[in-house]
Scaffold this motif. Structure first.
Motif, mmCIF file in Angstrom:
data_model
loop_
_atom_site.group_PDB
_atom_site.id
_atom_site.type_symbol
_atom_site.label_atom_id
_atom_site.label_comp_id
_atom_site.label_asym_id
_atom_site.label_seq_id
_atom_site.Cartn_x
_atom_site.Cartn_y
_atom_site.Cartn_z
ATOM 1 N N SER A 33 0.829 -1.200 0.000
ATOM 2 C CA SER A 33 0.000 0.000 0.000
ATOM 3 C C SER A 33 0.863 1.250 0.000
ATOM 4 O O SER A 33 1.725 1.431 0.863
ATOM 5 N N ILE A 34 0.641 2.132 -0.969
ATOM 6 C CA ILE A 34 1.386 3.392 -1.035
ATOM 7 C C ILE A 34 1.005 4.333 0.105
ATOM 8 O O ILE A 34 1.887 4.954 0.715
ATOM 9 N N PRO A 35 -0.289 4.493 0.466
ATOM 10 C CA PRO A 35 -0.612 5.352 1.613
ATOM 11 C C PRO A 35 0.098 4.931 2.895
ATOM 12 O O PRO A 35 0.551 5.772 3.670
ATOM 13 N N MET A 36 0.197 3.624 3.133
ATOM 14 C CA MET A 36 0.903 3.153 4.315
ATOM 15 C C MET A 36 2.392 3.493 4.232
ATOM 16 O O MET A 36 3.009 3.935 5.211
ATOM 17 N N MET A 37 2.997 3.316 3.062
ATOM 18 C CA MET A 37 4.420 3.602 2.899
ATOM 19 C C MET A 37 4.718 5.090 3.041
ATOM 20 O O MET A 37 5.790 5.481 3.508
ATOM 21 N N ASN A 38 3.775 5.930 2.635
ATOM 22 C CA ASN A 38 3.986 7.378 2.753
ATOM 23 C C ASN A 38 4.036 7.842 4.206
ATOM 24 O O ASN A 38 4.545 8.926 4.492
ATOM 25 N N LYS A 39 3.495 7.051 5.116
ATOM 26 C CA LYS A 39 3.493 7.438 6.527
ATOM 27 C C LYS A 39 4.808 7.128 7.227
ATOM 28 O O LYS A 39 5.068 7.619 8.316
ATOM 29 N N ILE A 40 5.651 6.287 6.604
ATOM 30 C CA ILE A 40 6.894 5.873 7.251
ATOM 31 C C ILE A 40 7.903 7.014 7.228
ATOM 32 O O ILE A 40 8.193 7.569 6.168
#
Length: 749
Positions: free
Chosen positions: A137-144
């Motif tokens: 998931s890109i949204p999840m990766m953007n939070k890292i």
């Protein structure tokens, strides 16, 4: 032993939770709730619909007749139906107490817009065709929180089973394999040098990525030539009438993304550029480096059954120096791809793609002081591939082909390159270890690949996937057969088991080891297996087992065990300027517990990995990190505040220690020469690597859907000094990155 005991204890603890949960559910009164799901307009049965019962872990998937069955307790339940291309369905049902069976029919409303049929059918065909695929998931990766810039490769390094060698590298070491054994694709097209800043960042802009498909060990027959796995970057190619815009500015670079309707389709453009060179001019620094990249996609359709996507990517890095002229060193990539997808009668699906991918590096400098830097390197491939899906009964058949020609041209002369030695010493080591100052290499192989795969559903619980891939190389003049097999057993809605076996070949490889000293690697030279040179393709056999389980409706877990036997792997021996080919083994297991939704989400992952070079005296590979613990946590607060953190704890990398020095007499008339005595290869290890990163995000906006985001991150917040490499008698001469704060402001609508 303590770490292994800890992991084993966690495994049995989770297993006990699952068993106790099953016992608890079994103790209740059970009623068989069955039903059928139809398209509201056509009244056709819908296969692949996910059925959820709220506030429980109960879950099912409809079969080819659109039917499903779940055992539930009596009472009121909220049922949710989900399937791509259809509106999500939610309704309350009442299960009476005095019945043993309950049946109900459901109608789902399709989401209709031009080209939607292609997406719906494609998703239905591809679901569960390879159980070893992970869609990230890109949204999840953007939070890292990541050093300086949101980057897909650096975000993937936080997953169990994927390691990195140092803070300066975005390279992916997948399940005990070397970085060149991970094939990088952009929408199915190979990318040979997918890095900026010598490996610090990837060439892919997160704003233009739809998702990332990770195919680890045991992947299916549709892909090849990645001995350890495949990473496929999928760009945004949806057809939408909605306009989108995003711009951001940070300490490293600025970037912009826009998407808008154009004609019968949708055009998306993403671009970014660094400004190191601007700062260099201000402070009058002779070295000026910068990079930029542009990604573009145009998607359009003819009717509901034909979809086209034109994608391109261009990236370039430039290292300017007032003493290097007329042509400063530069390197980059260019990709062009045209993809066509077509649906016939919803049981036959076709994909076809033509593509061009090029990776280049150039430099030209002949000065009166004797400095020579002349480089003309490129790798280019052009190809055509097709992929067919056919549904028949309980089978989904796949077949396809991949035809491509690769042009390889390396030529350089590098002498007295004093200005570049500050970055890489000697400069030609950027290409491969112990590279000579003058070199030339040319090859032009042609590859033909065919594959066949059958996704066979024996019943609602058991899936079997036999497959085979055959590849012919014009240089090896041989057909390499690669049988593959997967089996998946669904025990119940919360537990399933998977096993995969496969044979894999890789024809292109690098000649680089991890010595820690060569940090900047702008252009890795790829060699190709050639029978005339006495080189055969690299080979591996994969054995992978996987257990997936659901602890709660929004809490998932998985355990993966793998073993890989690798053959003919180029290996550099300590302090010797040549390579030999040895068999390797890579084995280990990983444990992941993940929560994706809610105010609190993230994951905890542990990985044990053992990579051994099988010489007469076996030793660990230079990139092996035996133990690895990764914790990723995100907390959402009211009024648009968000907190995120990452914690790394991994074993130190192995190195070859110095055990003494002795004098050696080369010429009786000369003084003795000191000679370093080394111990066994990679017999010592760095101290454990650990680091904590944090991020704070504030979002705000207005009713017109204008959103601002301010992101503040701190990399290595407690400034731990992780050793970078071993230099003779010390492991503390150079360190990985220190505490680094970054800030980024973005706007989107």
């Amino acid at each position: 032993m303590r770490v292994q005991y800890f992991v084993n204890l966690n495994f049995w603890f989770i297993f006990l939770i699952v068993v106790l949960y099953q016992i608890d559910v079994s103790a209740q009164n059970k009623i068989k709730f069955s039903g059928k799901i139809l398209d509201r307009e056509t009244r056709q049965s819908l296969q692949g619909v996910e059925i959820f019962i709220s506030n429980t872990t109960l879950h099912a998937i409809s079969d080819k007749r659109g039917e499903f069955a779940i055992t539930v307790p009596p009472g009121n339940h909220i049922i949710k139906l989900k399937m791509m291309g259809y509106q999500e369905f939610s309704d309350t049902i009442h299960i009476p107490l005095n019945v043993t069976r309950f049946y109900q029919q459901f109608l789902m409303v399709p989401i209709v817009y031009r080209g939607e049929t292609v997406f719906v059918v494609a998703e239905r065909f591809k679901s569960n065709l390879n159980p070893m695929v992970h869609s990230i998931s890109i949204p999840m990766m953007n939070k890292i929180p990541i050093f300086a810039e949101a980057d897909p490769f650096r975000a993937m390094q936080y997953l169990p089973g994927i390691t990195s060698i140092n803070d300066y590298s975005g390279e992916l070491y997948l399940q005990g394999g070397n970085s060149d054994q991970t094939m990088i694709l952009y929408d199915g097209v190979p990318v040979f040098n997918p890095y900026h800043l010598g490996g610090l960042f990837s060439t892919f802009n997160m704003d233009n990525i739809e998702r990332i498909d990770l195919h680890p060990a045991g992947y299916g027959a549709a892909f090849g030539e990645g001995l350890s796995g495949i990473v496929n970057i999928i760009p945004r190619t949806e057809i939408s009438r909605t306009k989108k815009f995003k711009a951001s500015i940070g300490l490293l670079n600025s970037k912009v993304f826009t998407q808008f309707p154009l004609g019968k389709g949708t055009l998306g453009i993403a671009a970014r550029r660094t400004y190191f060179d601007v700062v260099s001019r201000i402070i009058k620094e002779p070295n000026a480096y910068y990079f930029y990249d542009i990604q573009g996609n145009y998607s359009f359709s003819f009717g509901k059954n034909n979809f086209f996507a034109l994608s391109t990517l261009f990236s370039k890095d430039v290292l300017k120096n007032t003493n290097i002229s007329p042509k400063a060193p530069s390197w980059g990539n260019w990709i062009l791809s045209l993809q066509w997808k077509r649906v016939l009668k919803k049981i036959f699906y076709l994909e076809s793609q033509i593509y061009l991918s090029q990776s280049v590096m150039n430099a030209q400098n002949d000065r009166s002081n004797g400095q020579q830097i002349n480089v003309d390197n490129y790798v280019q491939t052009q190809g055509w591939k097709g992929h067919l899906f056919l549904e028949s009964g309980n089978h989904v058949f796949q077949s396809g082909f991949d035809l491509k020609q690769i042009s390889i041209h390396y030529q350089w002369r590098i002498f007295n390159a004093y200005d570049l030695e500050n970055f890489i010493d000697p400069p030609q080591n950027a290409f491969f270890d112990y590279a000579p100052p003058e070199y030339r290499y040319r090859k032009k192989p042609i590859f033909y690949a065919l594959f066949f795969q059958d996704n066979f559903r024996l019943n609602q619980k058991l899936f079997i996937i036999p497959a085979v891939r055959a590849t012919y190389s014009s240089l090896s003049e041989n057909i390499d057969w690669q049988p593959r097999f997967s089996i998946r057993y669904v025990v119940n809605p919360i537990v399933n088991f998977q096993f995969s076996y496969g044979t894999y070949y890789q024809y292109m490889y690098t000649l680089k080891q991890n010595d820690g000293k060569t940090i900047i690697r702008p252009f890795s030279v790829l060699f190709v297996s050639d029978r005339q040179d006495g080189t055969q393709p690299l080979k591996a056999n994969h054995y992978v087992g996987k257990i997936e389980f659901r602890i709660q409706p929004n809490l998932f877990g998985e355990i993966v065990l793998y073993h890989k036997s690798l053959f003919r792997i180029p290996t550099v021996m300590n302090e010797l300027p040549h390579f030999k080919r040895y068999p390797h083994t890579a084995s280990g297991f990983s444990l992941l517990v993940k929560k994706e939704k809610g105010l609190f989400n993230g994951w905890v992952g542990y990985n044990y990995s053992k990579s051994i070079v099988k010489t007469s005296f076996p030793f660990p590979a230079g990139y092996e990190r035996r133990h690895s613990l990764k914790v990723v946590l995100t907390l959402s607060f009211p009024k648009g505040w968000e907190f995120s953190s990452n914690f790394f704890l991994t074993s130190g990398l192995p190195y070859t220690p110095v055990i003494g020095v002795r004098t050696k007499i080369i010429d009786p008339s000369s003084l003795p020469v000191p000679e370093t005595i080394y111990g066994d290869i990679n017999s010592a290890h760095f101290p454990a690597y650990h680091r904590l990163d944090i991020g704070i995000v504030k979002k705000w906006g207005n009713k017109k859907n204008h959103t601002w985001e301010l992101r503040f991150q701190i990399f290595n917040i407690y400034n731990h000094k992780n050793p970078l490499y071993y230099d003779k008698f010390s492991v503390n001469n150079e360190f990985n990155l220190p505490l680094v704060p970054t800030i980024n402001l973005s706007y989107k609508r």
